[in-house]
Design a protein around this motif. Structure first.
Motif, PDB file in Angstrom:
ATOM      1  N   PRO A 197      -2.012 -52.246 -15.103  1.00  0.00           N
ATOM      2  CA  PRO A 197      -1.968 -52.839 -16.450  1.00  0.00           C
ATOM      3  C   PRO A 197      -0.526 -53.084 -16.894  1.00  0.00           C
ATOM      4  CG  PRO A 197      -3.501 -50.991 -16.382  1.00  0.00           C
ATOM      5  CD  PRO A 197      -2.786 -50.994 -15.065  1.00  0.00           C
ATOM      6  N   GLY A 198      -0.309 -54.240 -17.484  1.00  0.00           N
ATOM      7  CA  GLY A 198       1.044 -54.598 -17.906  1.00  0.00           C
ATOM      8  C   GLY A 198       1.747 -55.527 -16.936  1.00  0.00           C
ATOM      9  N   THR A 199       1.110 -55.739 -15.778  1.00  0.00           N
ATOM     10  CA  THR A 199       1.718 -56.657 -14.794  1.00  0.00           C
ATOM     11  C   THR A 199       0.879 -57.914 -14.577  1.00  0.00           C
ATOM     12  OG1 THR A 199       0.595 -55.775 -12.818  1.00  0.00           O
ATOM     13  CG2 THR A 199       2.635 -54.684 -13.506  1.00  0.00           C
ATOM     14  N   TYR A 200      -0.393 -57.904 -14.982  1.00  0.00           N
ATOM     15  CA  TYR A 200      -1.302 -58.954 -14.526  1.00  0.00           C
ATOM     16  C   TYR A 200      -1.109 -60.287 -15.237  1.00  0.00           C
ATOM     17  CZ  TYR A 200      -3.929 -55.117 -12.446  1.00  0.00           C
ATOM     18  OH  TYR A 200      -4.305 -54.025 -11.711  1.00  0.00           O
ATOM     19  N   VAL A 201      -1.243 -61.350 -14.440  1.00  0.00           N
ATOM     20  CA  VAL A 201      -1.380 -62.711 -14.963  1.00  0.00           C
ATOM     21  C   VAL A 201      -2.668 -63.264 -14.378  1.00  0.00           C
ATOM     22  CG1 VAL A 201      -0.435 -65.043 -14.961  1.00  0.00           C
ATOM     23  CG2 VAL A 201       1.090 -63.085 -15.228  1.00  0.00           C
ATOM     24  N   ASP A 202      -3.571 -63.723 -15.234  1.00  0.00           N
ATOM     25  CA  ASP A 202      -4.819 -64.342 -14.795  1.00  0.00           C
ATOM     26  C   ASP A 202      -4.710 -65.852 -14.993  1.00  0.00           C
ATOM     27  OD1 ASP A 202      -5.711 -61.744 -14.527  1.00  0.00           O
ATOM     28  OD2 ASP A 202      -7.392 -61.938 -15.935  1.00  0.00           O
ATOM     29  N   LEU A 203      -5.128 -66.598 -13.988  1.00  0.00           N
ATOM     30  CA  LEU A 203      -5.210 -68.055 -14.127  1.00  0.00           C
ATOM     31  C   LEU A 203      -6.678 -68.419 -14.312  1.00  0.00           C
ATOM     32  CD1 LEU A 203      -2.667 -69.271 -11.400  1.00  0.00           C
ATOM     33  CD2 LEU A 203      -2.256 -68.518 -13.762  1.00  0.00           C
TER      34      LEU A 203
END
Ligand code: ZN
Length: 311
Positions: A197-203
């Motif tokens: 958590p705190g690193t994710y990028v969702d496309l």
């Protein structure tokens, strides 16, 4: 070679009324008001920052509030939703709390292995609470309104809505060091550095989404973090070499920043972890006085007189 980004640093959005914005993020969501500053490109308006107690990178949601600004429309070509990490099992507490406080929310949905509660702020900004089963040792923001066992621990992820994700994915993976972790339906998740958590990028490539329009209730930019200025300069050189147009390093007083637009049009920033928000007031008194960068300090009296009262 990649930019040595280690996760999300801050996310900046556009709001209308600053008082309403302050009340929502502090009293409803229980975040700490960590800096009261001005928009450095428009010093007649506030720049308000919310986060955890220490104003840690990865917890900071910031706003440019313009009273009376028309609403935008979240959609493609934008950072579409901002997700916070909350403890596993805490969503019933939040559903009850948001209902009681009149906050518009959607059904809880399952995303990968976690439960997600989507809702909106008073300007229609799309927010999510993710009750993650993953380890998240970050302490909850201290709040007299939200008990620590339910509190927000910082960002979980930022979701970018795109019509075609391929060029954005290329920048994330090739230039910025992100790695694909999960795919489901229209959503693809990337992580970087230590992960979690705190690193994710969702496309998100949902064809039902409208084209995004800027305005109140939409995201202005997503900032990623690097350790220090040497890493910032190295990151800039890598992005330039990979063909992106990148700003010079800009001193934002609390961090140093570079800006670039990823190929789908979302504005990205890379910001240094330091020096942080305690450089111009003590940590236990953050957001007590108006924080101004040195070049605006001579104009303090006029700037303070022009800003709407918040206290
Ligand atoms: Zn920023």
């Amino acid at each position: 070679m990649n930019t040595n980004v280690t996760g999300l640093h801050h996310i900046t959005a556009i709001a209308s009324d600053p008082r309403q914005n302050l009340d929502f993020y502090t009293k409803v969501l229980g975040l700490r008001f960590v800096k009261k500053s001005v928009n450095q490109d428009d010093p007649g308006t506030y720049h308000l920052y919310y986060g955890d107690y220490a104003a840690s990178p990865g917890t900071i949601l910031t706003f440019f509030p313009w009273a009376g600004l028309r609403r935008g429309r979240p959609g493609t070509g934008q950072a579409y939703a901002t997700a916070f990490s909350v403890p596993e099992g805490s969503l019933p507490y939040w559903q009850e709390r948001l209902t009681r406080l009149g906050v518009k929310q959607e059904q809880v949905e399952k995303r990968f292995n976690d439960e997600v509660l989507p809702f909106a702020d008073p300007d229609g900004l799309r927010l999510e609470l993710i009750a993650t089963s993953e380890t998240d040792a970050r302490p909850a923001a201290p709040s007299k309104d939200v008990p620590a066992g339910f509190g927000i621990r910082g960002f979980h992820s930022s979701t970018l809505a795109l019509t075609d994700p391929s060029a954005t994915a290329q920048v994330l993976t090739k230039s910025m060091g992100y790695k694909l972790v999960s795919e489901s339906g229209h959503r693809t998740r990337y992580t970087v550095g230590p992960g979690g958590p705190g690193t994710y990028v969702d496309l998100l490539t949902d064809p039902a989404l409208p084209r995004g329009l800027n305005g109140a209730g939409t995201i202005h930019h997503v900032a990623f973090r690097v350790a220090d200025e040497a890493a910032e300069v190295a990151a800039r050189n890598i992005l330039l070499k990979d063909g992106l147009q990148v700003s010079p390093v800009i001193d934002r007083a609390y961090f140093k920043s570079i800006y670039y637009r990823e190929p789908a049009g979302v504005l990205f920033e890379i910001a240094t972890d330091g020096p942080g928000f305690a450089i111009d007031e003590p940590l236990d008194q953050l957001a007590t006085k108006l924080g101004l960068p040195p070049h605006l300090e001579p104009h303090r009296t006029a700037i303070e007189a022009a800003l709407p009262k918040l206290d």
